[in-house]
Enzyme design. Structure first.
Site, PDB file in Angstrom:
ATOM      1  N   LEU A   1       0.820  -1.213   0.000  1.00 26.22           N
ATOM      2  CA  LEU A   1       0.000   0.000   0.000  1.00 26.22           C
ATOM      3  C   LEU A   1       0.851   1.259   0.000  1.00 26.22           C
ATOM      4  CD1 LEU A   1      -2.687  -1.037   2.643  1.00 26.22           C
ATOM      5  CD2 LEU A   1      -2.853  -1.160   0.150  1.00 26.22           C
ATOM      6  N   GLY A   2       2.038   1.186   0.561  1.00 27.81           N
ATOM      7  CA  GLY A   2       2.897   2.371   0.604  1.00 27.81           C
ATOM      8  C   GLY A   2       4.227   2.062   1.256  1.00 27.81           C
TER       9      GLY A   2
ATOM     10  N   GLY B   1       7.304   3.880   3.667  1.00 26.30           N
ATOM     11  CA  GLY B   1       7.700   4.987   4.522  1.00 26.30           C
ATOM     12  C   GLY B   1       9.143   4.841   4.942  1.00 26.30           C
TER      13      GLY B   1
ATOM     14  N   ALA C   1      10.287   4.011   7.795  1.00 24.80           N
ATOM     15  CA  ALA C   1      10.540   2.903   8.715  1.00 24.80           C
ATOM     16  C   ALA C   1      10.285   1.547   8.073  1.00 24.80           C
ATOM     17  CB  ALA C   1       9.669   3.043   9.965  1.00 24.80           C
ATOM     18  N   GLY C   2       9.590   1.513   6.952  1.00 26.76           N
ATOM     19  CA  GLY C   2       9.316   0.229   6.329  1.00 26.76           C
ATOM     20  C   GLY C   2       8.211   0.310   5.299  1.00 26.76           C
ATOM     21  N   THR C   3       7.622  -0.846   5.010  1.00 25.51           N
ATOM     22  CA  THR C   3       6.615  -0.976   3.964  1.00 25.51           C
ATOM     23  C   THR C   3       5.278  -1.397   4.570  1.00 25.51           C
ATOM     24  OG1 THR C   3       8.351  -1.707   2.442  1.00 25.51           O
ATOM     25  CG2 THR C   3       6.082  -2.075   1.763  1.00 25.51           C
ATOM     26  N   VAL C   4       4.195  -0.797   4.084  1.00 20.64           N
ATOM     27  CA  VAL C   4       2.851  -1.121   4.561  1.00 20.64           C
ATOM     28  C   VAL C   4       2.159  -2.002   3.525  1.00 20.64           C
ATOM     29  CG1 VAL C   4       0.628  -0.215   5.304  1.00 20.64           C
ATOM     30  CG2 VAL C   4       2.725   1.029   5.836  1.00 20.64           C
TER      31      VAL C   4
ATOM     32  N   LYS D   1       2.509  -3.365   8.842  1.00 22.79           N
ATOM     33  CA  LYS D   1       3.679  -2.508   8.649  1.00 22.79           C
ATOM     34  C   LYS D   1       4.918  -3.355   8.896  1.00 22.79           C
ATOM     35  CE  LYS D   1       5.569   2.041   9.757  1.00 22.79           C
ATOM     36  NZ  LYS D   1       5.105   2.730   8.557  1.00 22.79           N
TER      37      LYS D   1
ATOM     38  N   ASP E   1       5.678  11.345  16.693  1.00 22.56           N
ATOM     39  CA  ASP E   1       5.804  11.643  15.263  1.00 22.56           C
ATOM     40  C   ASP E   1       4.441  11.979  14.671  1.00 22.56           C
ATOM     41  OD1 ASP E   1       7.314  12.045  12.977  1.00 22.56           O
ATOM     42  OD2 ASP E   1       7.169   9.960  12.309  1.00 22.56           O
TER      43      ASP E   1
END
Length: 415
Positions: free
Chosen positions: A15-16, A18, A20-23, A36, A130
């Site tokens: 889905l996306g 970021g 910190a990682g991948t969703v 996540k 955050d």
């Protein structure tokens, strides 16, 4: 391509991405979930994995309608993942990029929802650390609220804290998204609940204005503004709302409201915001006086499918949302020394410029400055020429041949 996450979950679709990682859109025993999956370098850090497990109880126990609940934490080989509720909608960054700025009623309703979620987290002893539009999800299947706003949920609780381990960030480092960092974090103090209030007030300012109060330019300049500069007033909003924003952007953490107080005060203001259109303000210049002109700074990556204007990256957790623009919004930087924080411009932060006026540091601005210098130089030459002509006239043959002798101090003559 589907992949197994532990023994109970399957990740089916990205889905996306970021910082910190991948969703992923995933499937679990109870239906669809968002997974996540943290970066491999994070998963291989045994100290971080230990902290991850220690935080399990706090993260799993955080339940609130305005918080994306963490259902499970998975530690399996090289996989380190948070399994969360799937919110069908979009994130606040995506909406902000589409609309540029929101009507005050909708902006305040969204921020009040997030403040309610923060109040529950702070009561449980959890600080988000955050808060930003990328981490606020809008539930498109939920009931519409004031101003047509969809219910807002705060996500990614605990991720910043997990990544910010002593091994990974020494006392001389700070982690966070520069535009939303509270002054006390910039100065190296430990993050408390008040840092989330400062970040949320920054988000509210951004929803109303279309830009953050201290953002723009080099990250170091942004950090300095948080510590040294005051926020620029936004024209066209009720004074009660503005004073609330100012109080929550106070430099001193103790001066800010608590999350529950902020949520209640915002909802009290909603009736006076009914029907107000989005604010008509132009964006300020993106440069800092101590920095190079904007044209000489690296260009930010435009968002895919956008209009070419620089955009911040989004980290969608919902089906149908586009991936982010690969902009790493979670930044690790050295804590500035006191003399560095004291340097640069003081006083009021970037003021929204007059529509049509050139930006400081832009090509138009530099061209105007050159024209002013040329004009002053020509005027100076004319002045010098005029003075020179006067001197020539005074020493030419047209002037009197001699001047009368001054005898005021002469001695009497002798016979």
């Amino acid at each position: 391509m589907a992949r197994k996450i532990g023994s109970r979950y399957t990740a089916n679709q990205i889905l996306g991405r970021g910082s910190a990682g991948t969703v992923w859109l995933g499937e679990g025993p109870d239906g669809p979930v968002a997974i996540k999956l943290l970066r491999e370098d994070l998963a291989s850090d045994q100290e971080l994995v230990g902290r991850f497990v220690q935080e399990r109880t706090a993260l799993l126990g955080l339940e609130h309608p305005n918080v994306v609940s963490v259902r499970d934490l998975v530690v399996d080989g090289n996989d380190l993942a948070l399994v969360m509720d799937l919110v069908r909608g979009t994130d606040l960054r995506t909406r902000l990029e589409r609309e540029r700025r929101l009507a005050p009623e909708a902006a305040v309703a969204i921020v009040a929802d997030v403040a309610d979620g923060l109040a529950a987290a702070h009561a449980a002893g959890v600080v988000h650390r955050d808060v930003k539009p990328e981490n606020v999800l809008l539930d498109m299947q939920g009931p519409l609220g004031p101003g047509g706003a969809h219910p807002a949920l705060l996500t990614d609780f605990g991720v910043a804290k997990l990544i910010d381990s002593p091994k990974r960030t020494r006392a001389t480092k700070i982690i966070g998204t520069p535009d939303y960092l509270a002054p006390e974090i910039v100065e190296g103090l430990p993050p408390r609940a008040a840092v989330d209030i400062y970040a949320l007030a920054t988000v509210l300012y951004e929803l109303l204005a279309g830009f953050t109060p201290f953002g723009g330019g080099h990250p170091g300049a942004v950090l300095r503004r948080h510590v040294t500069e005051t926020v620029v007033p936004l024209p066209g909003i009720p004074d009660e709302l503005w004073q609330l924003i100012v109080q929550c952007l106070a430099k001193a953490p103790a001066s800010r409201l608590r999350a529950s107080e902020l949520a209640a005060r915002l909802r009290e203001l909603l009736p006076m915001l009914t029907g107000m259109p989005p604010l008509d303000v132009d964006e300020p210049d993106d440069t800092d006086p101590a920095q190079e002109p904007r044209e000489e700074l690296p260009e930010r990556t435009p968002a895919p499918g956008g209009d070419g204007a620089p955009r911040r990256g989004a980290v969608p957790l919902v089906p149908g949302a586009r991936p982010d623009s690969n902009r790493d919004t979670h930044t690790s930087m050295r804590v500035p020394a006191p003399d560095e924080l004291a340097g640069g411009a003081h006083g009021t932060a970037r003021a929204p410029r007059t529509p049509g006026a050139p930006r400081p540091g832009s090509a138009r601005n530099r061209a105007a400055a050159r024209r002013r210098r040329i004009t002053l130089s020509v005027a100076g030459l004319v002045l010098v020429a005029a003075v020179g002509a006067g001197a020539w006239w005074a020493t030419s043959g047209d002037a009197p041949a001699s001047e009368p002798q001054d005898t005021r101090h002469s001695a009497p003559s002798t016979p």
